[in-house]
Design an enzyme around this catalytic site. Structure first.
Site, PDB file in Angstrom:
ATOM      1  N   TYR A   1       0.861  -1.189   0.000  1.00 42.39           N
ATOM      2  CA  TYR A   1       0.000   0.000   0.000  1.00 42.39           C
ATOM      3  C   TYR A   1       0.894   1.235   0.000  1.00 42.39           C
ATOM      4  CZ  TYR A   1      -3.094   3.733   1.445  1.00 42.39           C
ATOM      5  OH  TYR A   1      -3.778   4.920   1.495  1.00 42.39           O
TER       6      TYR A   1
ATOM      7  N   GLU B   1      -2.907   7.768  -4.237  1.00 42.19           N
ATOM      8  CA  GLU B   1      -2.956   6.461  -3.577  1.00 42.19           C
ATOM      9  C   GLU B   1      -2.772   5.360  -4.605  1.00 42.19           C
ATOM     10  OE1 GLU B   1      -5.825   4.749  -0.205  1.00 42.19           O
ATOM     11  OE2 GLU B   1      -6.720   4.580  -2.199  1.00 42.19           O
TER      12      GLU B   1
END
Length: 398
Positions: free
Chosen positions: A109, A197
């Protein structure tokens, strides 16, 4: 402003971030054609909507041949995709992104956000990719790596290498990870983003670091500097009330209540909604008309709030500094004369030219309920809303 995954990937690619081969499709046949163009034996068909959680909602499907691709595309196009971020109303799927499959070894992530506390860009990363960051934070908080970026120097390579080491990236891939981090930072900084992101960022079995997904959000106030970003806006993914307001220079957020709020300033809007709740009501929106509350601007705000069928009362709460209460009063009176409405209107004015504003409201001859304080205004709004609702139910029953 949010953009689609494929658009975010195009931007990141320009800054040196590696992304899989992919193509946009608007029909099942075009989706199959995109896969044939890329070649390979595995493809991913992705619904392009402004929401996370697409995979769990059936918006991401792995396919191995033309038939599977067309079936996946047909099952998504023109449908509503409901995820935990869209709410029960979902978002319409009008375009797909067909992407070549890659051999995944591990998932990471990676996120860049504005940290209001430190007033810096913060990198949030985790060796546990493929899950929402909230889920990672709850289940494996020890895996999260955080770093703030000094705005005077930006992200420097030693800092990027340190993040790569903490994520357990192999030495042979460290420079690949550094290039990805530096590219994301430059895209964030140079395009006035508020979020970048990548979830997941994958390390492949053939030793590549690839952005398998991408989300970017931009500062609306900086879009005038980036016309190429403004052109990426997709109004079909926005609340029509919010996009209508934005096109007219108003800040609007739709809520689920029945009392419409017209205020000036975000802080006053929050206080107004809280006070409505404390008085037993439910706000229907957050509408900030800003500092230049001319009569025309107030009229636009009234029309926008009234266009929401759920609104059963309107509370105007203005604290005038740069604004003028007489301007606001003129706008309210003009709006009600141009388009009479059958729901209660409550007005509380305070600040510059408040006496003139109150006089305009009093002499208008319109059934405007006036209040002196915020608490009084909220109480009267809730009371008028409940009374009006009861009267309509009674009349309907008769």
């Amino acid at each position: 402003m949010d953009i689609h995954e494929y658009q975010a990937k195009e931007i990141l690619k320009d800054f040196g971030v590696t992304v899989p081969a992919g193509g946009l499709a608007y029909s099942p046949e075009q989706a199959a054609y995109r896969a044939r163009e890329m070649g390979g034996d595995k493809w991913i068909v992705k619904a392009q909507v402004h929401a996370g959680g697409r995979g769990k909602a059936g918006g991401v499907k792995v396919c191995s041949n033309d038939v599977e691709i067309q079936e996946a595309a047909a099952s998504m196009l023109g449908k509503k995709l409901v995820t935990h971020q869209t709410g029960p109303e979902g978002k319409g799927v009008y375009r797909l992104y067909v992407e070549a499959g890659v051999p995944i070894d591990r998932e990471i992530y990676l996120g860049f956000v504005l940290d209001r506390t430190s007033q810096r860009i913060m990198i949030v990363a985790s060796s546990e990719g493929g899950m929402d960051i909230e889920e990672i934070s709850e289940k494996k908080p020890e895996s999260i790596v955080r770093a703030t970026i000094d705005p005077a120097v930006g992200l420097v390579e030693f800092q990027a290498r340190e993040i790569a080491f903490k994520l357990g990236i192999e030495p042979a891939l460290t420079q690949h990870m550094v290039r990805t981090l530096m590219g994301c930072f430059r895209a964030f900084r140079d395009r006035d983003a508020t979020m970048v992101e990548i979830n997941p960022l994958v390390v492949t079995t053939d030793n590549r670091v690839i952005a398998l997904d991408a989300k970017m959000t931009f500062d609306d106030n900086a879009l005038f500097r980036h016309p190429q970003i403004s052109e990426l806006r997709d109004k079909s993914q926005e609340d029509p009330r919010e996009s209508h307001a934005a096109d007219r220079g108003l800040s609007y957020v739709g809520l689920d209540g029945n009392i419409g709020c017209i205020v000036n300033g975000a802080g006053l809007a929050m206080a107004t909604m809280d006070t409505i709740k404390l008085s037993g009501g439910e706000p229907a929106n957050f509408l900030d008309i800003g500092g230049g509350a001319t009569p025309e601007r107030v009229g636009k705000a009234f029309r926008l709030v009234r266009s929401d069928a759920k609104v059963e009362a309107i509370l105007v709460n203005i604290f005038a500094g740069i604004n003028r209460c007489d301007w606001v009063a003129e706008g309210v009176v003009q709006a009600l004369r141009d388009e009479p409405i059958d729901i209660p209107v409550i007005v509380r004015l305070s600040g510059t030219n408040v006496e003139e504003g109150q006089k305009i409201l009093a002499e208008s001859g319109l059934p405007i309920i006036r209040a002196s304080t915020l608490k009084e205004a909220a109480d009267r709004a809730v009371s008028a809303w409940k009374g009006d609702k009861a009267n309509k139910v009674e009349v309907k029953a008769v």
